[in-house]
Structure formats: structure tokens, C-alpha cells
Enzyme design. Structure first.
Site: not given
Length: 314
Positions: A181, A222, A226
Site C-alpha cells: 500500500h 503491517h 514494513d
């Protein structure tokens, strides 16, 4: 009022037709790059699906972001996805604004070639990273006790290739470092930072990227690492690849050479040509000096070019 609306609608239609013709020509030259970028999006999804077969649930790792940000919970996990959808849709629509607005700086086909190049390079690094080490997923469906945390051995190759879209993408586990994302979000923001024209929108886009980062961690989709790795990796990838790619052509120069001259421009050009014919000077602006004629001779700056004494036999 109806006349004005009809006239503006006619201008808009002509603009759309002209832009469509231009973009079709660019698409004919660059379709291979676009197709390769789109195919790699499937490869990236296939890799994320494959690592899910390797995922083994375990207790959630210690994370500073989990201590600082309160957990949103499963019922509010949609907030981060909603914001990401808004960012994605806004950027997608912006890339097509040359079809509508007069002021435009980009070509839609060319800008998507650059965006896909950034995405592919970042996703290659992401695939290498999450296959190197599989971390236990912090998301709710990846935790111990969840039926979705592990996948049974596939019955056929076709089952793997179909990646169970879209459920297999939404409920994936194991593809953690680094956030996909955030790859899309940062590539979109960096692209608008360079080619966008509104400073306020640029600042707002960076704010949305920060909010998106916090929501991802708060949703427990996450780990903080990350998101942090995504921030510096994507920025570096875009920085180096952007230097290797050819710069976008300047649309203002192209438009100036293609647009027909106005009546004023034509009159100025006619006067300039008449000036050259009457005064006998060249097209060089530095040579635009008024010249007068005396006794059949051309005078320049008040001095004769040929000495009159030669005619008197001196």
C-alpha cells in the site's frame, strides 16, 4: 447562456478529440511498456499468494508502533483501505486531466509508463525481501487460531495461478516487508510532487501519505518496520530510476509550435517583413537599424557606406 454553454461544450469536445489522437499515437509507441507493467502486477500478486503457503502463524512480534498507536479493531480496519482507495482514484483521475483542462503538463500514456516503472522496481525488491524472511502476520486473519492464517497445499497449478482474486489478495499473509500500500501511495505522491501544479495539493498529498502510514500500523496490517522500509526504499527507487528515464516533453513548447498564429501575430510578422524590405536589413534583430537614402546612396547611422569623394575623383 445556452449559446455560451454550447460554445464551451464544442471547445471541450475538440480538446478531448485532439488529446485522444495524441494519446493514441503515444500508446502505439509505448504499449509494450504499459503491458509489461500491468503483467508484472499479476506476477506481484502471484508472488504474494505463493508466500501465503509458507506462512506460519505465531505470536505477534514486539513493535514500537503497536505500543504508540491504539488498535483500531476489526470493525474499523476498513478506514485505511478507504483512504488508500481515495488516493488511488484521485491519482488515476488526475493522470487523465489533459483530456479536460487547458493547462496540462503531462501526457497520460507517458506518465503511466513512468509510474509502472517505479512500481515494478519497488515490487521486485519487495518480493525478494518477503521471500527472504517470513514474519508472522500481525493482521487478524493471520494470527494463531484463524483458519485463514495458513493455506492448504494446492490441488493444481491452476489454483495457484488464479490467486483466488480478490479474496486471496485481501486476506493474504506473509507478504510483509515492505508495505505494498505504501509503495503505491508514495509513487503516486512523488509523481504528483514533480508533475503536479498545485502546491496546496502536494502538501495535502504528503499529509495523506503520513496518515496512511499510521492507519496501516493502527489497523495491524503491517509492522512498523514494513512502513518505515517502504518510505526510504520507494523514495530511493524513484530518485534513481527517474534519472535514468527520459524527461517528459514540454507540452507548452509543443503547443506553441502546433497552434496556428493569431491575427495579431500575422500582422506583426507582416510588418517585420516589410521593415526588412524597406530598410534592406537582415532578419537579425541586432541589424534592425534605420537606414536612409541620400543621393542614391544608403546611409547607415548618419554615415555613408561609400565615400562620396570617390565620385568626385579625389
Amino acid at each position: 447562456m445556452s449559446f455560451y454553454i454550447g460554445r464551451e461544450a464544442s471547445k471541450l469536445w475538440k480538446r478531448i478529440c485532439a488529446e485522444t489522437t495524441t494519446e493514441i499515437n503515444l500508446l502505439a509507441e509505448n504499449w509494450k511498456y504499459l503491458l509489461a507493467g500491468l503483467v508484472f502486477q499479476y506476477i506481484h500478486g502471484l508472488a504474494a499468494r505463493g508466500v501465503h503457503y509458507l506462512h506460519r502463524p505465531a505470536p505477534t512480534l514486539q513493535d514500537v508502533g503497536f505500543f504508540l498507536l491504539p488498535e483500531l479493531g476489526q470493525d474499523k480496519a476498513y478506514i485505511s483501505e478507504t483512504l488508500f482507495s481515495i488516493i488511488f482514484l484521485s491519482f488515476f483521475l488526475w493522470t487523465f486531466h489533459p483530456f479536460i483542462f487547458k493547462s496540462r503538463k503531462i501526457y497520460t500514456v507517458v506518465i503511466w509508463c513512468r509510474v509502472l516503472a517505479f512500481l515494478v522496481a519497488s515490487q521486485v525488491l519487495r518480493i525478494i525481501t518477503f521471500y527472504s524472511t517470513q514474519l508472522p502476520g500481525p493482521n487478524y486473519h493471520c494470527r494463531e487460531g484463524s483458519k485463514l492464517a495458513t493455506l492448504p497445499r494446492p490441488d493444481s497449478v491452476l489454483e495457484v495461478l488464479l490467486i483466488n482474486f480478490p479474496r486471496g489478495v485481501v486476506y493474504g499473509c506473509g507478504d510483509l516487508i515492505f508495505s505494498s500500500h505504501m509503495i503505491f501511495t508514495l509513487v503516486f505522491v512523488l509523481t504528483y510532487q514533480k508533475y503536479g501544479t498545485r502546491r496546496s495539493i502536494k502538501q495535502f498529498a504528503w499529509l495523506l501519505a503520513v496518515v496512511q502510514s499510521l492507519l496501516i500500523v493502527a489497523s495491524r496490517k503491517h509492522y512498523t518496520v514494513d512502513v518505515v522500509v517502504a518510505w526510504y526504499t520507494v523514495n530511493l527507487v524513484v530518485f534513481f530510476i527517474d534519472k535514468k528515464l527520459p524527461e517528459l516533453p514540454d507540452r507548452s513548447i509543443a503547443a506553441a509550435t502546433l497552434l496556428p498564429m493569431s491575427i495579431k501575430d500575422k500582422n506583426d510578422r507582416t510588418k517585420e517583413e516589410n521593415h526588412k524590405l524597406l530598410n534592406g536589413n537582415s532578419g537579425d534583430p541586432a541589424d534592425w537599424r534605420q537606414r536612409t537614402q541620400v543621393n542614391g546612396k544608403i546611409m547607415e547611422d548618419g554615415k555613408t557606406l561609400l565615400a562620396d569623394s570617390a565620385m568626385n575623383g579625389a
